[in-house]
Scaffold this active site. Structure first.
Site, short mmCIF file in Angstrom:
data_model
loop_
_atom_site.label_atom_id
_atom_site.label_comp_id
_atom_site.label_asym_id
_atom_site.label_seq_id
_atom_site.Cartn_x
_atom_site.Cartn_y
_atom_site.Cartn_z
N ASP A 188 12.25 -87.38 -57.21
CA ASP A 188 12.96 -88.17 -58.20
C ASP A 188 12.77 -89.66 -57.90
O ASP A 188 13.09 -90.14 -56.80
CB ASP A 188 14.45 -87.78 -58.11
N ALA A 189 12.27 -90.39 -58.88
CA ALA A 189 11.97 -91.82 -58.67
C ALA A 189 13.23 -92.63 -58.39
O ALA A 189 13.18 -93.64 -57.68
CB ALA A 189 11.25 -92.37 -59.90
N TYR A 230 -0.50 -90.80 -80.24
CA TYR A 230 0.93 -90.98 -80.03
C TYR A 230 1.60 -91.19 -81.39
O TYR A 230 0.96 -91.69 -82.33
CB TYR A 230 1.22 -92.19 -79.11
N ASP A 271 5.10 -95.07 -65.79
CA ASP A 271 4.33 -94.26 -66.74
C ASP A 271 5.11 -92.97 -66.97
O ASP A 271 4.77 -91.92 -66.44
CB ASP A 271 2.95 -93.96 -66.15
N TYR A 300 -4.13 -96.15 -73.25
CA TYR A 300 -2.81 -96.21 -72.60
C TYR A 300 -2.93 -96.52 -71.10
O TYR A 300 -2.29 -97.43 -70.59
CB TYR A 300 -2.10 -94.88 -72.83
N GLN A 301 -3.77 -95.77 -70.40
CA GLN A 301 -3.84 -95.92 -68.93
C GLN A 301 -4.38 -97.29 -68.55
O GLN A 301 -3.92 -97.90 -67.60
CB GLN A 301 -4.73 -94.86 -68.26
N GLU A 348 6.10 -88.90 -58.55
CA GLU A 348 6.08 -88.02 -59.73
C GLU A 348 7.04 -86.86 -59.46
O GLU A 348 6.99 -86.25 -58.41
CB GLU A 348 4.64 -87.51 -59.97
N ASP A 404 -0.53 -87.29 -63.97
CA ASP A 404 -1.89 -86.89 -64.36
C ASP A 404 -2.95 -87.67 -63.58
O ASP A 404 -4.10 -87.28 -63.53
CB ASP A 404 -2.08 -87.08 -65.87
N GLN A 413 10.09 -78.94 -67.18
CA GLN A 413 9.60 -79.02 -68.55
C GLN A 413 8.56 -77.95 -68.85
O GLN A 413 8.03 -77.32 -67.94
CB GLN A 413 9.00 -80.41 -68.81
N1 SPD Z 1 5.21 -90.36 -76.70
C1 SPD Z 1 4.40 -90.10 -75.52
C2 SPD Z 1 4.51 -91.15 -74.48
C3 SPD Z 1 3.76 -90.70 -73.26
C4 SPD Z 1 3.72 -91.69 -72.18
N2 SPD Z 1 3.20 -91.17 -70.94
C5 SPD Z 1 1.88 -90.70 -70.97
C6 SPD Z 1 1.36 -90.29 -69.64
C7 SPD Z 1 -0.08 -90.63 -69.48
N3 SPD Z 1 -0.41 -90.96 -68.15
#
Ligand code: SPD
Length: 361
Positions: free
Chosen positions: A204-205, A292, A223, A128-129, A173, A153, A98
């Site tokens: 690859d998971a 987001y 995640d 989020y985390q 990851e 991350d 990517q």
């Molecule tokens: N639309 C974005 C969704 C992102 C989800 N993953 C975020 C990674 C943060 N650790």
């Protein structure tokens, strides 16, 4: 801990207006950006195909001849775009999987973008985390073994580290560049990798899970980025089957599950796959994350057959875990009240995702 390629992260621009992406390959700078550079050289630090006139947009594309050819059309959220003002582009590169972009924004701190989509900002990453980690881990007593899929991350690792009951954390990851970039630009997230309980697997998971012994994990946290590109397989049934197999009876999954405003069909599909695959509870929760798309993000939580898991009220409340709310840094978003509230669903969602109609409250 495995990992660390020592690959340089610098992105150099060449004299002819091409950018070296750090892998040695050159990428043409869009003409609209070149035009902006010619008239205002100080804008050079803001040049990327997703950045127009100093503003990043998830849906910007400026491949046309003039800056007028900008359009807004991300297939996952067509017809809308959230924009952030760019102070400076700090990094742009292309991995095997990517495009990776890091910029300093004027109002959300540093921003990590993968394939043109915001993954996190310094200002709101906490929501989020914290939620994706503590919703599952506070729903079972004394979690010990945890797997993170994605999460390169390190932010989810940082949150899991608050749980002293946890003895072992695997993270799988796929993209080493995400880990390297996070270590360089987001040390407050990448700190998660420093926990001695963490074991990093770059790969690859799906393959990783296939070779995982049955019943190994108490909790698995997915995640991922959105299900286009490298994360596509992560919303398909075979993937959920390998997850269910890797969980112990009564083990829990928490999976990133998009915005209820934008992708109800995807939520419905994920939940129906989970209902077929997991024989315990299935719930949907959500959190507010301003950067987001639509400002919210959801999570599907599932448990396997075994000791029942009632996700709505935390049986392992974070406030009762010694030092957890302050470990490394204070919790900013999650608490036990927010945990329960996250499962309250708007009427339209219950209507559109029929399988959620019985989600109690
Ligand atoms: N639309 C974005 C969704 C992102 C989800 N993953 C975020 C990674 C943060 N650790």
């Amino acid at each position: 801990m495995e990992g660390g390629t020592g690959r340089g992260l610098e992105c150099q621009k060449t004299m002819d207006g091409k950018a070296n992406n750090g892998n040695g390959s050159e990428k043409a700078i869009p003409s609209c950006c070149l035009k902006a550079r010619a008239s205002a050289p100080e804008l050079d630090a803001k040049c990327h195909s997703t950045v127009v006139s100093g503003w990043f947009s998830e849906s910007h594309s400026c491949s046309g001849k003039t800056s007028k050819k900008v359009y807004f059309n991300n297939p996952m959220w067509p017809g809308e775009a959230h924009t952030l003002e760019v102070k400076e582009i700090l990094y742009k590169g292309k991995s095997e999987y990517q495009e990776v972009l890091v910029f300093e924004s004027t109002s959300y701190g540093k921003v990590l973008v993968l394939d043109g989509i915001v993954q996190l900002t310094e200002k709101d990453e906490c929501a989020y985390q914290e939620m994706i980690a503590h919703l599952p881990l506070c729903s079972i007593p004394s979690p010990k073994t945890v797997l993170v899929v994605g999460g390169g991350d390190g932010g989810v690792l940082r949150e899991i580290s608050r749980h002293s009951s946890v003895e072992h954390i695997d993270i799988c990851e796929i993209d080493q560049m995400v880990i390297d970039v996070s270590k360089k630009f987001f040390p407050q997230l990448a700190v998660g990798f420093e926990d001695p309980r963490v074991r990093l697997h770059v790969g690859d998971a799906v393959d990783f899970l296939r070779s995982t012994p049955e019943g190994k994990y108490d909790a698995i946290i997915v995640d991922s980025s959105d299900p286009v590109g490298p994360a596509q397989e992560l919303v398909e049934k075979p993937f959920f089957e390998t997850i269910a197999r890797a969980l112990r009876p009564g083990g829990v999954l928490c999976n990133m599950a998009e915005s209820m405003w934008l992708l109800t069909h995807l939520i419905q599909d994920m939940i129906s796959i989970c209902c077929e695959t997991f024989k315990g509870s299935i719930r949907y929760a959500w959190a507010s994350v301003p950067t987001y798309p639509s400002g919210v993000i959801g999570f599907v939580l599932c448990s396997t057959e075994g000791p029942p898991v009632e996700f709505l009220n935390p049986v392992n409340p974070i406030e009762k875990l010694e030092g957890a709310t302050k470990h490394k840094r204070e919790l900013k978003y999650y608490n036990s009240e927010v945990h329960s509230a996250a499962f309250a669903l708007p009427t339209f969602l219950k209507k559109e995702v029929s399988l959620l109609q019985d989600q109690g409250r």
